[in-house]
Motif scaffolding. Structure first.
Motif, mmCIF file in Angstrom:
data_model
loop_
_atom_site.group_PDB
_atom_site.id
_atom_site.type_symbol
_atom_site.label_atom_id
_atom_site.label_comp_id
_atom_site.label_asym_id
_atom_site.label_seq_id
_atom_site.Cartn_x
_atom_site.Cartn_y
_atom_site.Cartn_z
ATOM 1 N N GLY A 163 4.015 -19.098 15.981
ATOM 2 C CA GLY A 163 4.504 -19.071 14.615
ATOM 3 C C GLY A 163 5.967 -18.691 14.511
ATOM 4 N N LYS A 164 6.645 -19.270 13.523
ATOM 5 C CA LYS A 164 8.048 -18.977 13.261
ATOM 6 C C LYS A 164 8.217 -18.439 11.846
ATOM 7 C CE LYS A 164 9.854 -20.502 17.143
ATOM 8 N NZ LYS A 164 10.590 -19.593 18.057
ATOM 9 N N GLY A 165 9.079 -17.434 11.707
ATOM 10 C CA GLY A 165 9.355 -16.892 10.386
ATOM 11 C C GLY A 165 9.726 -15.438 10.447
ATOM 12 N N GLY A 166 9.571 -14.762 9.314
ATOM 13 C CA GLY A 166 9.951 -13.359 9.275
ATOM 14 C C GLY A 166 9.398 -12.654 8.054
ATOM 15 N N VAL A 167 9.771 -11.373 7.940
ATOM 16 C CA VAL A 167 9.302 -10.556 6.824
ATOM 17 C C VAL A 167 10.434 -9.667 6.316
ATOM 18 C CG1 VAL A 167 6.958 -10.458 7.741
ATOM 19 C CG2 VAL A 167 8.563 -8.617 8.311
ATOM 20 N N ILE A 168 10.313 -9.279 5.051
ATOM 21 C CA ILE A 168 11.074 -8.145 4.541
ATOM 22 C C ILE A 168 10.048 -7.080 4.199
ATOM 23 C CG2 ILE A 168 13.071 -9.432 3.710
ATOM 24 C CD1 ILE A 168 11.800 -9.364 0.908
ATOM 25 N N ALA A 169 10.407 -5.820 4.430
ATOM 26 C CA ALA A 169 9.422 -4.753 4.243
ATOM 27 C C ALA A 169 10.112 -3.442 3.893
ATOM 28 C CB ALA A 169 8.585 -4.580 5.511
ATOM 29 N N ILE A 170 9.366 -2.584 3.208
ATOM 30 C CA ILE A 170 9.841 -1.235 2.906
ATOM 31 C C ILE A 170 8.667 -0.281 3.060
ATOM 32 C CG2 ILE A 170 9.370 -1.399 0.416
ATOM 33 C CD1 ILE A 170 11.968 0.211 -0.029
ATOM 34 N N ASP A 171 8.919 0.897 3.649
ATOM 35 C CA ASP A 171 7.818 1.844 3.821
ATOM 36 C C ASP A 171 7.860 2.928 2.748
ATOM 37 O OD1 ASP A 171 9.697 3.772 4.586
ATOM 38 O OD2 ASP A 171 9.216 3.650 6.713
ATOM 39 N N ALA A 203 -1.383 -2.122 8.810
ATOM 40 C CA ALA A 203 -2.416 -1.544 9.674
ATOM 41 C C ALA A 203 -1.813 -0.856 10.882
ATOM 42 C CB ALA A 203 -3.391 -2.628 10.115
ATOM 43 N N MET A 204 -0.747 -1.435 11.420
ATOM 44 C CA MET A 204 -0.075 -0.821 12.575
ATOM 45 C C MET A 204 0.459 0.569 12.216
ATOM 46 S SD MET A 204 0.207 -2.598 15.447
ATOM 47 C CE MET A 204 -0.284 -4.211 16.011
ATOM 48 N N ILE A 205 0.977 0.680 11.010
ATOM 49 C CA ILE A 205 1.492 1.970 10.548
ATOM 50 C C ILE A 205 0.345 2.936 10.292
ATOM 51 C CG2 ILE A 205 2.728 3.125 8.667
ATOM 52 C CD1 ILE A 205 4.351 0.534 8.333
ATOM 53 N N ASN A 206 -0.698 2.446 9.646
ATOM 54 C CA ASN A 206 -1.821 3.289 9.237
ATOM 55 C C ASN A 206 -2.659 3.773 10.415
ATOM 56 O OD1 ASN A 206 -3.496 4.596 7.384
ATOM 57 N ND2 ASN A 206 -4.792 2.810 7.111
ATOM 58 N N TYR A 207 -2.991 2.857 11.321
ATOM 59 C CA TYR A 207 -3.945 3.190 12.380
ATOM 60 C C TYR A 207 -3.307 3.603 13.707
ATOM 61 C CZ TYR A 207 -7.169 0.901 9.166
ATOM 62 O OH TYR A 207 -7.899 0.551 8.062
ATOM 63 N N LYS A 208 -2.091 3.132 13.949
ATOM 64 C CA LYS A 208 -1.449 3.438 15.234
ATOM 65 C C LYS A 208 -0.245 4.363 15.096
ATOM 66 C CE LYS A 208 -1.736 0.598 18.605
ATOM 67 N NZ LYS A 208 -1.596 -0.519 19.567
ATOM 68 N N GLY A 209 0.129 4.678 13.850
ATOM 69 C CA GLY A 209 1.241 5.591 13.654
ATOM 70 C C GLY A 209 2.597 4.991 13.961
ATOM 71 N N PHE A 210 2.694 3.672 13.947
ATOM 72 C CA PHE A 210 3.967 3.015 14.197
ATOM 73 C C PHE A 210 4.940 3.269 13.052
ATOM 74 C CE2 PHE A 210 3.081 -0.699 17.325
ATOM 75 C CZ PHE A 210 2.375 0.153 18.158
ATOM 76 N N SER A 211 6.223 3.235 13.357
ATOM 77 C CA SER A 211 7.241 3.229 12.316
ATOM 78 C C SER A 211 7.299 1.816 11.742
ATOM 79 C CB SER A 211 8.609 3.594 12.887
ATOM 80 O OG SER A 211 9.068 2.562 13.761
ATOM 81 N N LEU A 212 7.989 1.635 10.606
ATOM 82 C CA LEU A 212 8.111 0.313 10.012
ATOM 83 C C LEU A 212 8.791 -0.656 10.974
ATOM 84 C CD1 LEU A 212 7.663 -1.399 7.437
ATOM 85 C CD2 LEU A 212 9.998 -0.770 6.759
ATOM 86 N N GLY A 213 9.830 -0.189 11.649
ATOM 87 C CA GLY A 213 10.533 -1.039 12.608
ATOM 88 C C GLY A 213 9.646 -1.445 13.766
ATOM 89 N N GLU A 214 8.885 -0.494 14.292
ATOM 90 C CA GLU A 214 7.982 -0.790 15.407
ATOM 91 C C GLU A 214 6.889 -1.769 15.001
ATOM 92 O OE1 GLU A 214 8.219 3.497 17.803
ATOM 93 O OE2 GLU A 214 6.760 3.200 16.178
ATOM 94 N N ASN A 254 0.859 -1.184 0.000
ATOM 95 C CA ASN A 254 0.000 0.000 0.000
ATOM 96 C C ASN A 254 0.897 1.236 0.000
ATOM 97 O OD1 ASN A 254 -1.762 2.151 0.666
ATOM 98 N ND2 ASN A 254 -3.129 0.780 1.777
ATOM 99 N N ASN A 255 0.759 2.087 -1.000
ATOM 100 C CA ASN A 255 1.608 3.275 -1.087
ATOM 101 C C ASN A 255 1.514 4.175 0.135
ATOM 102 O OD1 ASN A 255 2.424 2.434 -3.608
ATOM 103 N ND2 ASN A 255 1.652 4.231 -4.709
ATOM 104 N N LYS A 256 0.397 4.096 0.854
ATOM 105 C CA LYS A 256 0.211 4.946 2.036
ATOM 106 C C LYS A 256 1.027 4.467 3.232
ATOM 107 C CE LYS A 256 -4.540 6.289 0.846
ATOM 108 N NZ LYS A 256 -5.961 6.257 1.291
ATOM 109 N N THR A 257 1.441 3.205 3.196
ATOM 110 C CA THR A 257 2.126 2.639 4.361
ATOM 111 C C THR A 257 3.417 1.920 3.983
ATOM 112 O OG1 THR A 257 0.698 0.676 4.159
ATOM 113 C CG2 THR A 257 0.019 2.399 5.738
ATOM 114 N N CYS A 258 3.285 0.695 3.449
ATOM 115 C CA CYS A 258 4.472 -0.134 3.237
ATOM 116 C C CYS A 258 4.180 -1.301 2.303
ATOM 117 C CB CYS A 258 4.971 -0.683 4.584
ATOM 118 S SG CYS A 258 3.784 -1.793 5.391
#
Length: 260
Positions: free
Chosen positions: A219-227, A193-204, A167-171
């Motif tokens: 659950g086990k695993g991970g993500v790659i992400a860009i804001d 949603a955490m970024i959009n609704y709670k104002g979190f940074s990507l790291g948070e 989503n261009n608005k978030t990440c």
């Protein structure tokens, strides 16, 4: 990466219980939230290309099985024989897990052994997230799924919001790990949603979802992400996760374990 035997996607896909390769992939465009996904495909050389065609050409979001293959043929995508996906490494991993399963059945410990994965033989995904010069975010994910999977099992990778989201608005987010938990937690969308609704940074946001919500579920695993600002994040609750980042100056970083 789908053309390399080293990754659990395309050429290097893992085997199902029946000794077949069933491929899943998805892609999402953050500008208009358009998305495409495919699941359970056995003869398309590059599943992510098919997912992109679903997004760009069809009126649908997800296609599966023979129907997805028929659509691939209609779009002129490269079709291969199932033997193309065979690799000794993945086939031996299947036999190893089947042997473990047999031992566990003999010892009446099926549940414990069936889902143990000390050598990381069962799981694996390839994904990519990118931000272009116009501020558009795209995320894509491709996988062969879980080694020894049965009954047409589908994980999170082709499910928009679970394994892929942009989503261009978030990440933009692409996930890897035990798919059943990523589906239940809607990991990719939840980070947005955490970024959009709670104002979190990507790291948070990635830390909250991966180290708290996902971990609490087991659950086990991970993500790659860009804001939307170009900040990049790789967050995981496992020992390691193969990953690489490149900025707009061409600076490349490749890592496997935490802090390396």
């Amino acid at each position: 990466m789908e053309d390399s035997y080293l990754f659990n996607a395309g050429k290097g896909a893992v085997f199902t219980h029946d000794g077949k390769n069933e491929l899943d992939a998805s892609i999402m465009y953050g500008k208009d939230l358009n998305a495409g996904a495919i699941a359970g495909v056995r003869d398309v050389k590059n599943p992510i290309s098919l997912a992109r065609k679903v997004m760009q050409v069809s009126k649908h979001v997800m296609l599966s099985g023979e129907g997805a293959s028929d659509f691939a043929k209609s779009q002129g995508l490269e079709i291969v024989t199932p033997s193309y996906f065979y690799t000794d490494r993945r086939f031996k991993a299947l036999q190893h897990i089947k042997n473990e399963e047999k031992i566990s059945l003999d010892q009446d410990e099926k549940t414990t052994m069936l889902y143990s994965d000390p050598d990381n033989k069962k799981f694996g995904t390839v994904g990519c997230v990118a931000l272009d010069k116009d501020g558009n975010i795209t995320a894509g994910t491709s996988t062969g799924g879980m080694t020894n999977k049965r009954w047409g099992r589908i994980g999170d990778s082709p499910i928009i919001g679970s394994g892929t989201y942009a989503n261009n608005k978030t990440c933009g987010v692409s996930c890897t790990g035990w798919g059943e938990y990523f589906i239940r937690a809607q990991v990719a969308y939840d980070i947005s949603a955490m970024i959009n609704y709670k104002g979190f940074s990507l790291g948070e946001a990635t830390k909250e979802v991966i180290h708290k919500k996902l971990t609490k579920l087991g659950g086990k695993g991970g993500v790659i992400a860009i804001d939307k600002y170009g900040n990049m994040q790789a967050m995981f609750n496992t020992v390691g996760m193969y990953r690489a980042t490149m900025d707009d100056q061409g600076n490349l970083e490749i890592e496997i374990y935490k802090g390396h």
